[in-house]
Scaffold this motif. Structure first.
Motif, PDB file in Angstrom:
ATOM      1  N   ASP A   1      30.372  36.842  44.734  1.00 56.66           N
ATOM      2  CA  ASP A   1      30.096  37.003  46.030  1.00 56.66           C
ATOM      3  C   ASP A   1      30.931  36.101  46.935  1.00 56.66           C
ATOM      4  O   ASP A   1      31.845  35.303  46.504  1.00 56.66           O
ATOM      5  N   ASP A   2      30.497  35.871  48.209  1.00 63.07           N
ATOM      6  CA  ASP A   2      31.218  34.919  48.878  1.00 63.07           C
ATOM      7  C   ASP A   2      31.204  33.351  48.589  1.00 63.07           C
ATOM      8  O   ASP A   2      31.865  32.529  49.029  1.00 63.07           O
ATOM      9  N   GLY A   3      30.256  33.224  47.897  1.00 60.45           N
ATOM     10  CA  GLY A   3      29.673  31.869  47.714  1.00 60.45           C
ATOM     11  C   GLY A   3      29.529  31.431  46.154  1.00 60.45           C
ATOM     12  O   GLY A   3      29.237  30.404  45.858  1.00 60.45           O
ATOM     13  N   MET A   4      29.316  32.641  45.153  1.00 58.86           N
ATOM     14  CA  MET A   4      29.111  32.116  43.903  1.00 58.86           C
ATOM     15  C   MET A   4      30.073  33.147  42.932  1.00 58.86           C
ATOM     16  O   MET A   4      30.343  34.190  43.397  1.00 58.86           O
ATOM     17  N   ARG A   5      30.347  32.297  41.826  1.00 56.79           N
ATOM     18  CA  ARG A   5      31.296  33.129  40.936  1.00 56.79           C
ATOM     19  C   ARG A   5      30.620  32.768  39.425  1.00 56.79           C
ATOM     20  O   ARG A   5      30.362  31.711  39.304  1.00 56.79           O
TER      21      ARG A   5
ATOM     22  N   VAL B   1      46.645  32.505  35.232  1.00 53.98           N
ATOM     23  CA  VAL B   1      45.939  33.604  34.886  1.00 53.98           C
ATOM     24  C   VAL B   1      46.282  34.889  35.086  1.00 53.98           C
ATOM     25  O   VAL B   1      47.158  35.198  36.189  1.00 53.98           O
ATOM     26  N   SER B   2      46.221  36.058  34.277  1.00 55.53           N
ATOM     27  CA  SER B   2      46.791  37.374  34.647  1.00 55.53           C
ATOM     28  C   SER B   2      45.419  37.975  34.556  1.00 55.53           C
ATOM     29  O   SER B   2      44.661  38.282  33.465  1.00 55.53           O
ATOM     30  N   PRO B   3      45.385  39.156  35.579  1.00 55.70           N
ATOM     31  CA  PRO B   3      44.148  40.098  35.551  1.00 55.70           C
ATOM     32  C   PRO B   3      44.430  41.239  34.564  1.00 55.70           C
ATOM     33  O   PRO B   3      45.753  41.580  34.341  1.00 55.70           O
ATOM     34  N   VAL B   4      43.723  41.107  33.513  1.00 59.81           N
ATOM     35  CA  VAL B   4      43.746  42.292  32.464  1.00 59.81           C
ATOM     36  C   VAL B   4      42.970  43.661  32.857  1.00 59.81           C
ATOM     37  O   VAL B   4      43.697  44.586  32.779  1.00 59.81           O
ATOM     38  N   ASN B   5      41.721  43.641  33.403  1.00 57.80           N
ATOM     39  CA  ASN B   5      41.156  44.721  33.931  1.00 57.80           C
ATOM     40  C   ASN B   5      40.565  44.656  35.164  1.00 57.80           C
ATOM     41  O   ASN B   5      40.224  43.594  35.503  1.00 57.80           O
ATOM     42  N   LEU B   6      40.530  45.558  35.937  1.00 58.67           N
ATOM     43  CA  LEU B   6      40.030  45.706  37.217  1.00 58.67           C
ATOM     44  C   LEU B   6      38.843  46.801  37.255  1.00 58.67           C
ATOM     45  O   LEU B   6      38.707  47.743  36.404  1.00 58.67           O
ATOM     46  N   MET B   7      37.699  46.324  38.136  1.00 59.41           N
ATOM     47  CA  MET B   7      36.742  47.388  38.127  1.00 59.41           C
ATOM     48  C   MET B   7      36.027  47.534  39.461  1.00 59.41           C
ATOM     49  O   MET B   7      36.341  46.720  40.302  1.00 59.41           O
ATOM     50  N   GLU B   8      35.611  48.678  39.643  1.00 64.22           N
ATOM     51  CA  GLU B   8      35.119  48.797  40.915  1.00 64.22           C
ATOM     52  C   GLU B   8      33.925  47.758  41.573  1.00 64.22           C
ATOM     53  O   GLU B   8      33.165  47.422  40.532  1.00 64.22           O
ATOM     54  N   GLU B   9      33.861  47.466  42.675  1.00 65.38           N
ATOM     55  CA  GLU B   9      33.233  46.191  43.052  1.00 65.38           C
ATOM     56  C   GLU B   9      31.625  46.509  42.748  1.00 65.38           C
ATOM     57  O   GLU B   9      30.903  45.593  42.140  1.00 65.38           O
ATOM     58  N   SER B  10      31.070  47.551  43.155  1.00 67.71           N
ATOM     59  CA  SER B  10      29.672  48.071  42.914  1.00 67.71           C
ATOM     60  C   SER B  10      28.683  46.754  42.963  1.00 67.71           C
ATOM     61  O   SER B  10      28.118  46.344  42.038  1.00 67.71           O
ATOM     62  N   SER B  11      28.448  46.627  44.348  1.00 68.75           N
ATOM     63  CA  SER B  11      27.727  45.798  44.810  1.00 68.75           C
ATOM     64  C   SER B  11      27.951  44.295  44.015  1.00 68.75           C
ATOM     65  O   SER B  11      26.983  43.234  44.053  1.00 68.75           O
ATOM     66  N   TYR B  12      29.217  43.915  43.944  1.00 67.30           N
ATOM     67  CA  TYR B  12      29.570  42.720  43.404  1.00 67.30           C
ATOM     68  C   TYR B  12      29.060  42.283  42.089  1.00 67.30           C
ATOM     69  O   TYR B  12      29.713  41.088  41.418  1.00 67.30           O
TER      70      TYR B  12
END
Length: 274
Positions: free
Chosen positions: A221-225, A120-131
């Motif tokens: 977040d720390d426990g969910m994606r 997997v390669s990251p294509v876009n990054l975004m500011e975290e903004s409250s996750y």
């Protein structure tokens, strides 16, 4: 495949072992193999045909019990999907023994895990903004190494991967409890190497392009994606651990589960212990 000694590509928020908790589509469609299959569709009709194929595949699994569905996401950009399943080894006794009226099955199962891998390669990054983030308004700019290093900086959690590009690699059956067949399946040379097949097709078929499915992280977040595929199907994962180790199926006995059956019978009925 990715080299474990390379500079990390993925931030720690995304790495580790994750268990699939919920999906708006068939659970097996979280696998890189099925994601790549969907990515080969170029027209709405082809998408409908692929959806029908997945529906029929689920029907074929009707007599099976789906176990754990996990993703191991590694910092070096490797993703491993483990799909565990149990199938009745003799599902309907009446079909085998016509005079037996009992329509159930024997309490022994065929177990195994379908393990597929991809880079997997990251294509876009975004500011975290409250996750919380999604595809709307995301940049199409690629990710450079300075961005990746910024993610990995100690104590900084400013950016996260919003869009992933998958490059399907291998598929293998692990942890089979079928005698004799287990030895064959454990042979790494018998893995399905999809890249070899894709390279052959690209050389032979002008219209063929190696599929590179996209995944979109819409919450972490720390426990969910929470992840969405290109059809907006939702996959919700819960973090199991920070471990990037794949499951070890060497301890699974190749005995069709008879050993566990006898152990359970002894514990419940005979209670004979040495």
């Amino acid at each position: 495949s990715s080299d474990d000694t390379t500079t990390p590509l993925l931030p720690p928020q995304l790495t580790g072992t994750w268990s699939l908790l919920y999906s708006t589509t068939q659970l097996f469609r979280s696998s890189p193999f099925f994601l790549a299959g969907r990515s080969t569709c170029r027209t709405p009709d082809q998408v409908k045909q692929y959806d029908w194929f997945c529906d029929m595949h689920r029907v074929a699994l009707a007599i099976s019990n789906i176990g754990n569905v996990r993703q191991i996401v590694k910092a070096n950009g490797r993703l491993v999907n483990e799909f565990e399943v149990k199938v009745g080894s003799v599902p309907f006794l009446g079909e085998v023994l016509p005079r037996v009226r009992y329509s159930g099955g024997w309490p022994v199962t065929v177990d195994g895990a379908i393990v597929s891998s991809a880079d997997v390669s990251p294509v876009n990054l975004m500011e975290e903004s409250s996750y919380r983030f999604g595809r709307e308004g995301s940049s199409n700019d690629g990710v450079d190494e300075s961005d990746v290093e910024d993610i990995q900086s100690s104590g900084r959690r400013r950016k996260v991967v919003a869009e992933w590009d998958l490059y399907m690699d291998t598929v293998q059956i692990k942890g089979s409890n079928i005698p004799l067949l287990r030895n064959l399946l454990d042979n790494p040379n018998l893995r399905l190497k999809s890249r070899d097949l894709s390279n052959l097709l690209e050389q032979s078929v002008d219209s063929y392009t190696t599929p590179r499915p996209k995944l979109y992280t819409t919450y972490v977040d720390d426990g969910m994606r929470i992840v969405r595929d290109e059809d907006d199907h939702v996959f919700i994962y819960g973090r199991v651990s920070e471990s990037e180790e794949e499951s070890d199926y060497k301890g699974v006995m190749a005995d069709l589960g008879v050993g566990k059956l006898l152990e359970g019978f002894n514990d419940a009925v005979t209670k004979f212990y040495l």
